[in-house]
Scaffold this active site. Structure first.
Site, PDB file in Angstrom:
ATOM      1  N   SER A 117       0.880  -1.123  -0.369  1.00 45.34           N
ATOM      2  CA  SER A 117       0.464  -0.165   0.099  1.00 45.34           C
ATOM      3  C   SER A 117       0.936   0.840  -0.188  1.00 45.34           C
ATOM      4  O   SER A 117       1.848   1.168   0.366  1.00 45.34           O
ATOM      5  CB  SER A 117      -0.774   0.070   1.219  1.00 45.34           C
ATOM      6  OG  SER A 117      -1.180   1.273   0.983  1.00 45.34           O
ATOM      7  N   TYR A 141      -1.711  -0.373   9.894  1.00 42.69           N
ATOM      8  CA  TYR A 141      -1.962  -0.650   8.687  1.00 42.69           C
ATOM      9  C   TYR A 141      -0.615  -0.638   8.395  1.00 42.69           C
ATOM     10  O   TYR A 141      -0.049  -1.380   7.351  1.00 42.69           O
ATOM     11  CB  TYR A 141      -3.544   0.361   8.381  1.00 42.69           C
ATOM     12  CG  TYR A 141      -3.400   0.024   7.070  1.00 42.69           C
ATOM     13  CD1 TYR A 141      -3.538  -1.775   6.421  1.00 42.69           C
ATOM     14  CD2 TYR A 141      -3.586   0.855   5.372  1.00 42.69           C
ATOM     15  CE1 TYR A 141      -4.130  -2.202   5.159  1.00 42.69           C
ATOM     16  CE2 TYR A 141      -3.564  -0.197   3.911  1.00 42.69           C
ATOM     17  CZ  TYR A 141      -3.966  -1.273   3.956  1.00 42.69           C
ATOM     18  OH  TYR A 141      -3.690  -1.500   2.699  1.00 42.69           O
ATOM     19  N   LYS A 145       1.661  -4.211   6.110  1.00 40.02           N
ATOM     20  CA  LYS A 145       2.229  -3.505   4.918  1.00 40.02           C
ATOM     21  C   LYS A 145       3.527  -3.827   4.824  1.00 40.02           C
ATOM     22  O   LYS A 145       4.176  -4.366   3.828  1.00 40.02           O
ATOM     23  CB  LYS A 145       1.519  -2.860   4.302  1.00 40.02           C
ATOM     24  CG  LYS A 145      -0.319  -2.625   4.129  1.00 40.02           C
ATOM     25  CD  LYS A 145      -0.037  -3.953   3.265  1.00 40.02           C
ATOM     26  CE  LYS A 145      -1.638  -4.820   3.565  1.00 40.02           C
ATOM     27  NZ  LYS A 145      -1.647  -5.738   2.234  1.00 40.02           N
TER      28      LYS A 145
HETATM   29  N1  UFG Z   1     -12.355  11.964   2.523  1.00 39.76           N
HETATM   30  C1  UFG Z   1     -13.640  12.731   2.340  1.00 39.76           C
HETATM   31  N2  UFG Z   1     -14.865  12.752   2.564  1.00 39.76           N
HETATM   32  C2  UFG Z   1     -15.053  11.747   2.968  1.00 39.76           C
HETATM   33  C3  UFG Z   1     -14.558  10.164   2.905  1.00 39.76           C
HETATM   34  C4  UFG Z   1     -12.695  10.917   2.531  1.00 39.76           C
HETATM   35  O1  UFG Z   1     -13.155  14.671   2.191  1.00 39.76           O
HETATM   36  O2  UFG Z   1     -16.251  10.899   2.859  1.00 39.76           O
HETATM   37  C5  UFG Z   1     -11.203  12.532   2.363  1.00 39.76           C
HETATM   38  C6  UFG Z   1     -10.236  11.656   2.930  1.00 39.76           C
HETATM   39  O3  UFG Z   1     -10.171  12.817   4.394  1.00 39.76           O
HETATM   40  C7  UFG Z   1      -9.108  12.157   1.738  1.00 39.76           C
HETATM   41  C8  UFG Z   1      -9.651  11.556   0.761  1.00 39.76           C
HETATM   42  O4  UFG Z   1     -11.506  11.520   1.297  1.00 39.76           O
HETATM   43  O5  UFG Z   1      -8.402  13.241   1.525  1.00 39.76           O
HETATM   44  C9  UFG Z   1      -9.641  10.219   0.284  1.00 39.76           C
HETATM   45  O6  UFG Z   1     -10.155   8.799   1.301  1.00 39.76           O
HETATM   46  P1  UFG Z   1     -10.154   7.872   1.066  1.00 39.76           P
HETATM   47  O7  UFG Z   1     -10.546   7.243   2.988  1.00 39.76           O
HETATM   48  O8  UFG Z   1     -10.674   6.781   0.173  1.00 39.76           O
HETATM   49  O9  UFG Z   1      -8.651   7.404   0.851  1.00 39.76           O
HETATM   50  P2  UFG Z   1      -6.934   7.139   1.893  1.00 39.76           P
HETATM   51  O10 UFG Z   1      -6.634   8.251   0.863  1.00 39.76           O
HETATM   52  O11 UFG Z   1      -7.380   7.724   3.234  1.00 39.76           O
HETATM   53  O12 UFG Z   1      -6.664   5.922   2.042  1.00 39.76           O
HETATM   54  C10 UFG Z   1      -6.235   5.113   0.501  1.00 39.76           C
HETATM   55  C11 UFG Z   1      -6.840   3.666   1.663  1.00 39.76           C
HETATM   56  C12 UFG Z   1      -5.731   3.364   2.099  1.00 39.76           C
HETATM   57  C13 UFG Z   1      -4.766   3.441   2.043  1.00 39.76           C
HETATM   58  C14 UFG Z   1      -4.540   4.875   1.122  1.00 39.76           C
HETATM   59  C15 UFG Z   1      -2.918   4.470   0.365  1.00 39.76           C
HETATM   60  O13 UFG Z   1      -7.701   4.133   1.509  1.00 39.76           O
HETATM   61  O14 UFG Z   1      -5.482   1.939   2.460  1.00 39.76           O
HETATM   62  O15 UFG Z   1      -5.749   5.458   0.345  1.00 39.76           O
HETATM   63  O16 UFG Z   1      -3.019   6.334  -0.442  1.00 39.76           O
HETATM   64  F1  UFG Z   1      -3.592   3.070   2.609  1.00 39.76           F
END
Ligand code: UFG
Length: 329
Positions: A117, A141, A145
């Protein structure tokens, strides 16, 4: 060639399964169905119900199916949950990688494609993350990984394994209407869930140091990601013992607002959104360089953000997660 695919009944695993089949490889799936769905494993593909932490069960599958390589996806992946339950994440993710590789070494199986990841990088302060960017995970997490990568790297030396780790960036979309992500843990499914509930999707902070103030990520279509596994499998089939890790993204950054605009287009309306507080731990920007994967795996993503949001919405409508068919996976 017969490949064991752990986690093959899950969201990403079901796509990898189809890409492996299209490439002409035989596949056997091992999954404990804790989040996976048996319907995602096509008829004719063996589905072994077992926990990947069960070394003897894994060894039996390797033997019984004359497995020649393993694609290891079965793991826990919720970053927030990992902060609350680090023991559980280390037991499942590191314990799984240990049990699996012990079984591989015992049974003489030397090829491994490992699901890693971008979380291994933590919050790097760079425009494009290279594979050589320091790995400084900021969640249990991400730590688990990274430990899994180290196990593979060290066994390449100690036991002659050929290991490819794929560092996934933000996976989205669906390769078919029956293959959608119904977990609602990530941005696009969370937006679709809010929309179908008649709620306003939330933007977690718009005061980041980015062009529109919202966080920037590298979104990759799950069908492209699945094809990267076939390229990685081919590399281990052709290659010498050793370990290598590749960023699997598009090298293109999209902000939360850009994703929401794309979802609006897919829905055919303008989403009414709400800006809320920042979510703790979110890096402002995480975008991968994909040059190494292109050069060494011969793989590059073909689909863009609109294809991800449109396919996610089509799959959501075909299998609405909140109408009695709800499952995590
Ligand atoms: N976000 C919002 N509103 C929401 C959900 C998410 O604004 O309702 C934002 C988050 O704050 C973030 C972006 O959208 O800025 C992406 O969020 P995600 O939760 O979709 O993904 P993340 O980037 O936090 O994490 C993802 C995977 C992880 C992995 C990571 C690595 O879920 O497992 O990418 O880049 F580790």
């Amino acid at each position: 060639m017969t490949w064991l695919l752990t986690g093959g009944a899950g969201y990403i695993g079901a796509h990898v399964l189809r890409s492996l089949q299209s490439s002409g490889r035989d596949v056997v799936v091992l999954d404990d169905l804790s989040t996976g769905l048996p319907r995602k494993v096509p008829a004719g593909v063996a589905l072994v119900l077992a926990d990947v932490c069960d070394r003897d069960a894994v060894a039996a599958v390797l033997r019984d199916h004359a497995v020649t390589g393993v694609i290891h996806l079965a793991a826990k992946k919720a970053v927030g949950e990992s902060v609350e339950r680090p023991h559980y994440y280390f037991r499942q993710n590191v314990g799984g990688a240990l049990a699996l590789t012990e079984a591989m070494v015992a049974e003489g199986v030397s090829r491994l494609v490992y699901s890693s990841s971008a979380a291994v990088y933590g919050s790097p302060d760079v425009d494009l993350v290279l594979e050589s960017t320091p790995t400084l995970p900021v969640s249990p997490y991400g730590e688990t990984k990274l430990v899994g990568e180290w196990i593979g790297r060290d066994l390449a030396v100690a036991a002659g394994l050929s290991v490819v780790a794929l560092r996934y960036f933000n996976v989205a979309g669906a390769g078919g209407d029956d293959l959608g992500d119904v977990g609602a843990f990530n941005l696009i499914p969370m937006v679709l869930r809010a929309y179908t509930r008649g709620e306003r999707p939330q933007i977690f902070g718009d005061d980041y140091p980015t062009p529109d103030g919202t966080c920037v990520r590298d979104y990759i279509h799950v069908a492209d990601l699945a094809d990267a596994h076939v390229a990685a499998a081919a590399r281990t089939e052709a290659g010498e013992p050793g370990f290598s890790a590749y960023n699997i993204g598009r090298g293109v950054g999209s902000s939360v607002r850009e994703v929401l605009a794309s979802v609006s287009t897919a829905l055919g309306l303008e989403l009414d959104v709400e800006v809320t507080a920042r979510r703790p731990g979110d890096p402002p920007r995480l975008v991968g360089s994909v040059d190494l994967a292109r050069a060494e795996l011969g793989w590059t993503a073909a689909r863009g953000l609109d294809a991800m949001t449109a396919s996610a919405w089509a799959a959501w409508q075909a299998n609405p997660p909140e109408t009695g068919t709800a499952h995590l996976g």
